[in-house]
Design a protein around this motif. Structure first.
Motif, PDB file in Angstrom:
ATOM      1  N   UNK A 128      44.243   2.203  18.896  1.00 16.52           N
ATOM      2  CA  UNK A 128      45.126   1.078  18.563  1.00 16.52           C
ATOM      3  C   UNK A 128      44.628   0.339  17.327  1.00 16.52           C
ATOM      4  N   UNK A 129      43.334   0.073  17.288  1.00 20.41           N
ATOM      5  CA  UNK A 129      42.729  -0.645  16.168  1.00 20.41           C
ATOM      6  C   UNK A 129      42.946   0.083  14.840  1.00 20.41           C
ATOM      7  N   UNK A 130      42.709   1.385  14.816  1.00 20.85           N
ATOM      8  CA  UNK A 130      42.882   2.172  13.591  1.00 20.85           C
ATOM      9  C   UNK A 130      44.351   2.215  13.185  1.00 20.85           C
ATOM     10  N   UNK A 131      45.242   2.348  14.146  1.00 17.11           N
ATOM     11  CA  UNK A 131      46.670   2.365  13.824  1.00 17.11           C
ATOM     12  C   UNK A 131      47.136   1.028  13.256  1.00 17.11           C
ATOM     13  N   UNK A 132      46.630  -0.087  13.797  1.00 18.05           N
ATOM     14  CA  UNK A 132      46.972  -1.405  13.254  1.00 18.05           C
ATOM     15  C   UNK A 132      46.497  -1.521  11.804  1.00 18.05           C
ATOM     16  N   UNK A 133      45.283  -1.045  11.529  1.00 22.41           N
ATOM     17  CA  UNK A 133      44.762  -1.114  10.158  1.00 22.41           C
ATOM     18  C   UNK A 133      45.577  -0.235   9.215  1.00 22.41           C
ATOM     19  N   UNK A 164      48.821  -1.722   7.825  1.00 25.01           N
ATOM     20  CA  UNK A 164      48.748  -2.771   6.800  1.00 25.01           C
ATOM     21  C   UNK A 164      49.171  -2.189   5.446  1.00 25.01           C
ATOM     22  N   UNK A 165      50.017  -2.895   4.710  1.00 25.38           N
ATOM     23  CA  UNK A 165      50.491  -2.358   3.425  1.00 25.38           C
ATOM     24  C   UNK A 165      49.404  -2.268   2.343  1.00 25.38           C
ATOM     25  N   UNK A 166      48.381  -3.109   2.424  1.00 24.95           N
ATOM     26  CA  UNK A 166      47.334  -3.108   1.396  1.00 24.95           C
ATOM     27  C   UNK A 166      46.186  -2.152   1.695  1.00 24.95           C
ATOM     28  N   UNK A 167      46.237  -1.488   2.827  1.00 27.71           N
ATOM     29  CA  UNK A 167      45.186  -0.535   3.190  1.00 27.71           C
ATOM     30  C   UNK A 167      45.748   0.877   3.058  1.00 27.71           C
ATOM     31  N   UNK A 168      45.115   1.667   2.194  1.00 27.89           N
ATOM     32  CA  UNK A 168      45.572   3.037   1.978  1.00 27.89           C
ATOM     33  C   UNK A 168      45.195   3.945   3.147  1.00 27.89           C
ATOM     34  N   UNK A 169      43.972   3.798   3.660  1.00 29.10           N
ATOM     35  CA  UNK A 169      43.532   4.628   4.772  1.00 29.10           C
ATOM     36  C   UNK A 169      42.437   3.912   5.543  1.00 29.10           C
ATOM     37  N   UNK A 183      33.160   2.448  10.329  1.00 27.02           N
ATOM     38  CA  UNK A 183      34.554   2.239   9.976  1.00 27.02           C
ATOM     39  C   UNK A 183      34.703   2.354   8.467  1.00 27.02           C
ATOM     40  N   UNK A 184      35.570   3.248   8.014  1.00 24.34           N
ATOM     41  CA  UNK A 184      35.829   3.462   6.597  1.00 24.34           C
ATOM     42  C   UNK A 184      37.216   2.928   6.282  1.00 24.34           C
ATOM     43  N   UNK A 185      37.292   2.040   5.296  1.00 21.12           N
ATOM     44  CA  UNK A 185      38.569   1.459   4.900  1.00 21.12           C
ATOM     45  C   UNK A 185      38.738   1.635   3.400  1.00 21.12           C
ATOM     46  N   UNK A 186      39.818   2.294   3.017  1.00 20.72           N
ATOM     47  CA  UNK A 186      40.146   2.492   1.610  1.00 20.72           C
ATOM     48  C   UNK A 186      41.206   1.471   1.224  1.00 20.72           C
ATOM     49  N   UNK A 187      40.812   0.498   0.393  1.00 23.77           N
ATOM     50  CA  UNK A 187      41.716  -0.583   0.028  1.00 23.77           C
ATOM     51  C   UNK A 187      41.292  -1.190  -1.299  1.00 23.77           C
ATOM     52  N   UNK A 188      42.271  -1.758  -2.007  1.00 25.16           N
ATOM     53  CA  UNK A 188      41.982  -2.451  -3.264  1.00 25.16           C
ATOM     54  C   UNK A 188      41.745  -3.941  -3.052  1.00 25.16           C
ATOM     55  N   UNK A 189      41.810  -4.394  -1.815  1.00 31.16           N
ATOM     56  CA  UNK A 189      41.558  -5.803  -1.506  1.00 31.16           C
ATOM     57  C   UNK A 189      40.080  -6.130  -1.682  1.00 31.16           C
ATOM     58  N   UNK A 190      39.773  -7.425  -1.809  1.00 30.60           N
ATOM     59  CA  UNK A 190      38.368  -7.799  -1.890  1.00 30.60           C
ATOM     60  C   UNK A 190      37.752  -7.812  -0.481  1.00 30.60           C
ATOM     61  N   UNK A 191      36.439  -7.893  -0.435  1.00 32.86           N
ATOM     62  CA  UNK A 191      35.686  -7.736   0.805  1.00 32.86           C
ATOM     63  C   UNK A 191      36.082  -8.769   1.861  1.00 32.86           C
ATOM     64  N   UNK A 240      37.557  -7.929   5.626  1.00 34.08           N
ATOM     65  CA  UNK A 240      36.883  -8.388   6.837  1.00 34.08           C
ATOM     66  C   UNK A 240      37.807  -9.242   7.697  1.00 34.08           C
ATOM     67  N   UNK A 241      38.695 -10.014   7.068  1.00 32.68           N
ATOM     68  CA  UNK A 241      39.679 -10.781   7.823  1.00 32.68           C
ATOM     69  C   UNK A 241      40.614  -9.844   8.590  1.00 32.68           C
ATOM     70  N   UNK A 242      41.067  -8.782   7.929  1.00 27.07           N
ATOM     71  CA  UNK A 242      41.958  -7.821   8.592  1.00 27.07           C
ATOM     72  C   UNK A 242      41.239  -7.102   9.740  1.00 27.07           C
ATOM     73  N   UNK A 243      39.965  -6.808   9.570  1.00 25.88           N
ATOM     74  CA  UNK A 243      39.199  -6.170  10.651  1.00 25.88           C
ATOM     75  C   UNK A 243      39.127  -7.098  11.857  1.00 25.88           C
ATOM     76  N   UNK A 244      38.809  -8.377  11.623  1.00 26.37           N
ATOM     77  CA  UNK A 244      38.747  -9.344  12.728  1.00 26.37           C
ATOM     78  C   UNK A 244      40.111  -9.510  13.400  1.00 26.37           C
ATOM     79  N   UNK A 245      41.138  -9.603  12.580  1.00 22.95           N
ATOM     80  CA  UNK A 245      42.499  -9.809  13.097  1.00 22.95           C
ATOM     81  C   UNK A 245      42.937  -8.660  13.996  1.00 22.95           C
ATOM     82  N   UNK A 246      42.793  -7.447  13.518  1.00 21.41           N
ATOM     83  CA  UNK A 246      43.302  -6.307  14.273  1.00 21.41           C
ATOM     84  C   UNK A 246      42.374  -5.879  15.401  1.00 21.41           C
ATOM     85  N   UNK A 247      41.081  -6.160  15.303  1.00 22.77           N
ATOM     86  CA  UNK A 247      40.215  -5.866  16.448  1.00 22.77           C
ATOM     87  C   UNK A 247      40.515  -6.837  17.584  1.00 22.77           C
TER      88      UNK A 247
END
Length: 104
Positions: free
Chosen positions: A9-14, A17-22, A34-42, A46-53
């Motif tokens: 569920x956590x990986x699917x939520x991430x 997200x439109x700003x996360x490529x993978x 956890x590997x996150x491919x994104x152009x967002x800043x750190x 981390x906010x998205x990780x907290x939110x979706x976890x």
């Protein structure tokens, strides 16, 4: 409790997200990375990780822990885990001072 459902569920939520490529997880020597491919800043990642976890853990007695590991171009790597809190959840009958029956 099957943590694989929480992880899926956590990986699917991430990934949704439109700003996360993978987003994906690799287990290396029993530790989930956890590997996150994104152009967002750190901080936003981390906010998205907290939110979706928190969303993946909703309704369950779990906690999460996220530790930044490294970054490489637009790939962020975190050591992330879900765990059950280390507290007594039943009475063992030994008259312990921290017995769950004595909690208000």
């Amino acid at each position: 409790m099957d943590l694989n459902v929480i992880w899926n569920d956590f990986i699917e939520y991430l990934r949704a997200e439109p700003d996360i490529q993978d987003a994906y997880v690799k287990w290396i020597t029993g530790i989930p990375f956890l590997y996150i491919d994104s152009d967002l800043d750190k901080s936003k990642v981390e906010y998205l990780i907290r939110k979706w976890s928190a969303r993946a853990m909703r309704g369950k007695r779990l906690h999460s822990d996220t530790i930044f590991f490294r970054t490489q171009a637009s790939l962020y790597v975190y050591r992330h885990r879900f765990y059950v809190p280390q507290e007594k959840m039943f009475c063992c009958g030994n008259l312990c001072v921290d017995c769950v029956r004595l909690k208000q």
